[in-house]
Design a protein around this motif. Structure first.
Motif, PDB file in Angstrom:
ATOM      1  N   ASP A 165       0.831  -1.208   0.000  1.00 42.61           N
ATOM      2  CA  ASP A 165       0.000   0.000   0.000  1.00 42.61           C
ATOM      3  C   ASP A 165       0.865   1.256   0.000  1.00 42.61           C
ATOM      4  N   ARG A 171      -0.959   5.106   2.714  1.00 39.50           N
ATOM      5  CA  ARG A 171      -1.500   3.747   2.739  1.00 39.50           C
ATOM      6  C   ARG A 171      -2.905   3.649   2.173  1.00 39.50           C
ATOM      7  N   THR A 172      -3.730   4.646   2.393  1.00 41.82           N
ATOM      8  CA  THR A 172      -5.115   4.599   1.926  1.00 41.82           C
ATOM      9  C   THR A 172      -5.508   5.919   1.254  1.00 41.82           C
ATOM     10  N   THR A 173      -6.547   5.842   0.454  1.00 41.82           N
ATOM     11  CA  THR A 173      -7.142   7.018  -0.192  1.00 41.82           C
ATOM     12  C   THR A 173      -8.625   7.034   0.140  1.00 41.82           C
ATOM     13  N   ARG A 174      -9.139   8.222   0.486  1.00 42.63           N
ATOM     14  CA  ARG A 174     -10.558   8.350   0.836  1.00 42.63           C
ATOM     15  C   ARG A 174     -11.315   9.044  -0.292  1.00 42.63           C
ATOM     16  N   ILE A 203     -13.007   4.134   1.797  1.00 41.96           N
ATOM     17  CA  ILE A 203     -11.590   4.095   2.178  1.00 41.96           C
ATOM     18  C   ILE A 203     -10.950   2.930   1.435  1.00 41.96           C
ATOM     19  N   PRO A 260      -7.491   0.893   0.200  1.00 47.21           N
ATOM     20  CA  PRO A 260      -6.032   0.694   0.312  1.00 47.21           C
ATOM     21  C   PRO A 260      -5.362   0.971  -1.025  1.00 47.21           C
ATOM     22  N   ASN A 261      -4.291   1.723  -1.006  1.00 47.72           N
ATOM     23  CA  ASN A 261      -3.631   2.101  -2.259  1.00 47.72           C
ATOM     24  C   ASN A 261      -3.136   0.896  -3.047  1.00 47.72           C
TER      25      ASN A 261
END
Length: 283
Positions: free
Chosen positions: A120, A154-157, A167, A169-170
């Protein structure tokens, strides 16, 4: 084990003194980490505000994205050093140093079974520095459609049209569709009755679209009447298209559809009527 508060616990029993020393040391490390994060974030925000007012200012969306990512990197780096210091307090100095020296941060992630987290992080770095998306963009990421609310390592919202928050995970992002970077095509389909005069309907569609295009700043190019795109028992589909500014296609489609519909009604061009056929059972 590091004894930071030995002077406070030297008169206590050895076991109790050790526990108190460890607890106080961990508390101090966490407090220092919080203070360092706060000071660093203040300086980072000040730096970005200064850059946004300089001669080489960047777009607002890109500015917000880089600011968010930099703050995240700073926070992760400080917490990593804090964890390393806590391990040192717990007497795990040798283990930490050997891991850092032989494998690096990526090796630590793999060693503790966090391969997905490392994946991620790596995907997030490419997502950010390749400028695929920015905060405020309207995008589609693996089925989630909406506005980019936050981009982390790590994540994109993604915030949807109704306010739902996705949400993602990349590392799971395999396809990115960005609707905010370039002009977009507005497509208007109207289904008229098969008994309607198609030539008259197309002429009215052209008249209505040209009238709508006058003094309309949302349009980049003049509307183009494509013509008949489908013929079925339900009716004949007529289409007009026009290139508009990013994310303005919904507005243009609604208004252009209303303009043409009113012209059809004024000149007696019948729209198709949906009909439901109910099969009759024998016997």
């Amino acid at each position: 084990m590091t004894s930071w508060f030995h002077f406070l616990t030297k008169d206590l029993p050895e076991g109790l003194g050790t526990v108190i020393n460890v607890v106080l040391s961990i508390i101090v490390i966490l407090l220092i980490a919080k203070v360092v994060i706060w000071i660093g974030q203040k300086l980072i925000r000040k730096f970005f505000v200064h850059r946004s007012k300089g001669p080489f200012r960047m777009e607002e969306r890109k500015y917000q994205t880089l600011l968010s990512v930099t703050l995240n990197i700073w926070r992760v780096a400080v917490y990593f050093l804090a964890v390393a210091s806590i391990l040192d307090v717990l007497g795990l100095t040798v283990t930490t140093q050997s891991l850092l020296a032989t494998a690096g941060i990526g090796g630590i992630a793999v060693g503790i079974g966090a391969q997905s987290v490392f994946k991620d992080l790596l995907a997030g770095i490419f997502l950010i520095f390749e400028d695929q998306i920015a905060i405020g963009d309207w995008v589609e990421l693996d089925g989630a459609v909406g506005t980019v609310d936050h981009i982390g390592l790590r994540t994109t919202r993604i915030k949807g049209f109704r306010g739902e928050l996705n949400i993602i995970p990349n590392g799971s992002i395999t396809r990115v569709i960005n609707y905010s970077r370039d002009n977009i095509l507005a497509v208007v389909d109207l289904v008229v009755s098969n008994e309607a005069n198609i030539n008259a309907a197309l002429s009215l569609m052209k008249e209505g679209s040209e009238k709508y295009a006058q003094h309309n700043e949302l349009l980049v190019e003049k509307p183009e009447v494509i013509g008949v795109t489908d013929i079925s028992p339900a009716g004949t589909t007529l289409r007009v298209i026009c290139k508009v500014l990013p994310l303005k296609h919904w507005v243009v489609e609604r208004e252009l559809r209303r303009e043409i519909k009113n012209l059809f009604a004024q000149h007696g061009v019948p729209l198709a009527e949906s009909a439901m056929v109910i099969p009759m059972q024998k016997g």
